[in-house]
Design a protein around this motif. Sequence first.
Motif, PDB file in Angstrom:
ATOM      1  N   HIS A  37      -4.993  -2.438  -1.308  1.00  0.00           N
ATOM      2  CA  HIS A  37      -5.673  -3.011  -0.149  1.00  0.00           C
ATOM      3  C   HIS A  37      -5.195  -2.370   1.141  1.00  0.00           C
ATOM      4  N   TYR A  38      -6.135  -2.142   2.048  1.00  0.00           N
ATOM      5  CA  TYR A  38      -5.814  -1.739   3.414  1.00  0.00           C
ATOM      6  C   TYR A  38      -6.664  -2.579   4.363  1.00  0.00           C
ATOM      7  N   ASN A  39      -6.255  -2.646   5.605  1.00  0.00           N
ATOM      8  CA  ASN A  39      -6.960  -3.431   6.612  1.00  0.00           C
ATOM      9  C   ASN A  39      -7.927  -2.518   7.357  1.00  0.00           C
ATOM     10  N   SER A  40      -9.203  -2.820   7.275  1.00  0.00           N
ATOM     11  CA  SER A  40     -10.212  -1.965   7.899  1.00  0.00           C
ATOM     12  C   SER A  40     -10.052  -1.873   9.412  1.00  0.00           C
ATOM     13  N   GLY A  41      -9.387  -2.840  10.009  1.00  0.00           N
ATOM     14  CA  GLY A  41      -9.197  -2.829  11.451  1.00  0.00           C
ATOM     15  C   GLY A  41      -7.949  -2.106  11.911  1.00  0.00           C
ATOM     16  N   ASP A  42      -7.102  -1.683  10.955  1.00  0.00           N
ATOM     17  CA  ASP A  42      -5.864  -0.977  11.305  1.00  0.00           C
ATOM     18  C   ASP A  42      -6.092   0.528  11.350  1.00  0.00           C
ATOM     19  N   ASP A  43      -5.195   1.223  12.041  1.00  0.00           N
ATOM     20  CA  ASP A  43      -5.333   2.665  12.151  1.00  0.00           C
ATOM     21  C   ASP A  43      -4.953   3.351  10.835  1.00  0.00           C
ATOM     22  N   TYR A  44      -5.318   4.607  10.749  1.00  0.00           N
ATOM     23  CA  TYR A  44      -5.113   5.396   9.529  1.00  0.00           C
ATOM     24  C   TYR A  44      -3.654   5.408   9.091  1.00  0.00           C
ATOM     25  N   TYR A  45      -2.736   5.645  10.011  1.00  0.00           N
ATOM     26  CA  TYR A  45      -1.335   5.831   9.639  1.00  0.00           C
ATOM     27  C   TYR A  45      -0.704   4.523   9.160  1.00  0.00           C
ATOM     28  N   THR A  46      -1.062   3.411   9.785  1.00  0.00           N
ATOM     29  CA  THR A  46      -0.584   2.105   9.323  1.00  0.00           C
ATOM     30  C   THR A  46      -1.068   1.837   7.910  1.00  0.00           C
ATOM     31  N   ASN A  47      -2.327   2.140   7.651  1.00  0.00           N
ATOM     32  CA  ASN A  47      -2.888   1.903   6.315  1.00  0.00           C
ATOM     33  C   ASN A  47      -2.262   2.811   5.259  1.00  0.00           C
ATOM     34  N   MET A  48      -2.009   4.061   5.608  1.00  0.00           N
ATOM     35  CA  MET A  48      -1.390   4.973   4.636  1.00  0.00           C
ATOM     36  C   MET A  48       0.013   4.500   4.256  1.00  0.00           C
ATOM     37  N   ILE A  49       0.783   4.058   5.233  1.00  0.00           N
ATOM     38  CA  ILE A  49       2.127   3.552   4.946  1.00  0.00           C
ATOM     39  C   ILE A  49       2.040   2.346   4.013  1.00  0.00           C
ATOM     40  N   ASP A  50       1.087   1.460   4.271  1.00  0.00           N
ATOM     41  CA  ASP A  50       0.924   0.257   3.456  1.00  0.00           C
ATOM     42  C   ASP A  50       0.478   0.617   2.043  1.00  0.00           C
ATOM     43  N   LEU A  51      -0.469   1.526   1.906  1.00  0.00           N
ATOM     44  CA  LEU A  51      -0.961   1.921   0.589  1.00  0.00           C
ATOM     45  C   LEU A  51       0.130   2.606  -0.234  1.00  0.00           C
ATOM     46  N   LEU A  52       0.897   3.461   0.400  1.00  0.00           N
ATOM     47  CA  LEU A  52       2.004   4.128  -0.299  1.00  0.00           C
ATOM     48  C   LEU A  52       3.043   3.116  -0.771  1.00  0.00           C
ATOM     49  N   ALA A  53       3.302   2.101   0.044  1.00  0.00           N
ATOM     50  CA  ALA A  53       4.264   1.062  -0.336  1.00  0.00           C
ATOM     51  C   ALA A  53       3.767   0.285  -1.548  1.00  0.00           C
ATOM     52  N   GLN A  54       2.462   0.021  -1.610  1.00  0.00           N
ATOM     53  CA  GLN A  54       1.896  -0.688  -2.760  1.00  0.00           C
ATOM     54  C   GLN A  54       2.032   0.149  -4.040  1.00  0.00           C
ATOM     55  N   ILE A  55       1.784   1.445  -3.941  1.00  0.00           N
ATOM     56  CA  ILE A  55       1.927   2.314  -5.105  1.00  0.00           C
ATOM     57  C   ILE A  55       3.380   2.372  -5.553  1.00  0.00           C
ATOM     58  N   ASN A  56       4.290   2.504  -4.609  1.00  0.00           N
ATOM     59  CA  ASN A  56       5.718   2.552  -4.945  1.00  0.00           C
ATOM     60  C   ASN A  56       6.176   1.260  -5.608  1.00  0.00           C
ATOM     61  N   HIS A  57       5.601   0.135  -5.196  1.00  0.00           N
ATOM     62  CA  HIS A  57       5.957  -1.153  -5.798  1.00  0.00           C
ATOM     63  C   HIS A  57       5.518  -1.192  -7.259  1.00  0.00           C
ATOM     64  N   VAL A  58       4.333  -0.684  -7.555  1.00  0.00           N
ATOM     65  CA  VAL A  58       3.851  -0.642  -8.937  1.00  0.00           C
ATOM     66  C   VAL A  58       4.729   0.277  -9.775  1.00  0.00           C
ATOM     67  N   ALA A  59       5.187   1.384  -9.172  1.00  0.00           N
ATOM     68  CA  ALA A  59       5.997   2.367  -9.897  1.00  0.00           C
ATOM     69  C   ALA A  59       7.335   1.803 -10.361  1.00  0.00           C
ATOM     70  N   ILE A  60       7.761   0.693  -9.778  1.00  0.00           N
ATOM     71  CA  ILE A  60       9.008   0.053 -10.214  1.00  0.00           C
ATOM     72  C   ILE A  60       8.877  -0.458 -11.645  1.00  0.00           C
ATOM     73  N   ASP A  61       7.692  -0.972 -11.986  1.00  0.00           N
ATOM     74  CA  ASP A  61       7.478  -1.592 -13.293  1.00  0.00           C
ATOM     75  C   ASP A  61       6.712  -0.711 -14.277  1.00  0.00           C
ATOM     76  N   TYR A  62       5.972   0.277 -13.772  1.00  0.00           N
ATOM     77  CA  TYR A  62       5.152   1.107 -14.647  1.00  0.00           C
ATOM     78  C   TYR A  62       5.463   2.586 -14.403  1.00  0.00           C
ATOM     79  N   PRO A  63       5.754   3.344 -15.464  1.00  0.00           N
ATOM     80  CA  PRO A  63       5.933   4.784 -15.284  1.00  0.00           C
ATOM     81  C   PRO A  63       4.597   5.432 -14.934  1.00  0.00           C
ATOM     82  N   LEU A  64       4.572   6.201 -13.879  1.00  0.00           N
ATOM     83  CA  LEU A  64       3.327   6.807 -13.417  1.00  0.00           C
ATOM     84  C   LEU A  64       3.138   8.185 -14.052  1.00  0.00           C
ATOM     85  N   ASP A  65       3.068   8.178 -15.398  1.00  0.00           N
ATOM     86  CA  ASP A  65       2.859   9.420 -16.134  1.00  0.00           C
ATOM     87  C   ASP A  65       1.373   9.771 -16.167  1.00  0.00           C
ATOM     88  N   ASN A  66       0.569   8.869 -16.706  1.00  0.00           N
ATOM     89  CA  ASN A  66      -0.884   9.032 -16.690  1.00  0.00           C
ATOM     90  C   ASN A  66      -1.445   8.107 -15.608  1.00  0.00           C
TER      91      ASN A  66
END
Length: 202
Positions: A37-66
Motif C-alpha cells: 500500500h501507498y498513499n496516493s496523496g503522498d509524494d513519490y519519495y515518501t511512498n517509495m520508502i514506505d513500500l520498501l519497508a513493507q517488502i523488507n518486513h515480508v522478507a523477515i518471514d519469507y525468503p525472497l528467492d522466487n
Amino acid sequence: MDTIVFYVHGFNSGAKSSTVARVTEALGDGYHVVPLHYNSGDDYYTNMIDLLAQINHVAIDYPLDNVVIIGTSLGAYYAHQLSQKLAIGCIMINPAIKPKDVLAKFIGDNTNYVTGEKYRLLASVVDSYPEMLHLSRIATTVYVSKNDELITDNVQTVEKTLGNAVNIVVTDTKHRIDDFAKLEDFKHNVNMCSLNLAIFED
C-alpha cells in the motif's frame, strides 16, 4: 515454497481492493500474493520508502528467492521503480509510464474509492515523480492495452520509453482488468519474472 507476488495497487485504490483477489484467483495454488500500500496523496519519495519497508518486513518471514512485483496503472510505475532498485522481476499492467501527465488532471480534491479517505492532491506531489528509466535488464513484462480509456496512446508510450528492454504484450482490454487469467501467458510471464528470466529482442 510458494512464489511471493507483491501487488501494488493503482491511484486512489488500496491494498484491500478487489484486484488482489482477482490476481490471486488467476495464479492459483503455489503463489502467495502480498498486497502493498501507498498513499496516493503522498509524494513519490515518501511512498517509495514506505513500500520498501513493507517488502523488507515480508522478507523477515519469507525468503525472497522466487519473487515478482505486479502493479497496475500508477502501481505499475511503482512496481517498476521497486524492481529496478531491488533487482526483482516485474509485471506492469496498463502502466502510468509518465505519472506527471497522468496525475495532473487529478490535482485538487480526491476520494480514495477503497478506503473512502478524502484528500487534496498537490501539484508539488505530482512534480515529485521522476521520469521512468529502465536502467538494468531486469525481467519485465508489460501488458498494455490499445483500448485504454484512461491513458491514451499508451502502447506508443511504452514502446518509446522501454523499447526492447522489456517483453511487451499488447492487449485489447480496458484500463481496469477484470480477469487476469485472460491476459496472454500471464502465469508463464509471472513465473519467468519471478526467476528473473527475461525474453528480450536484441
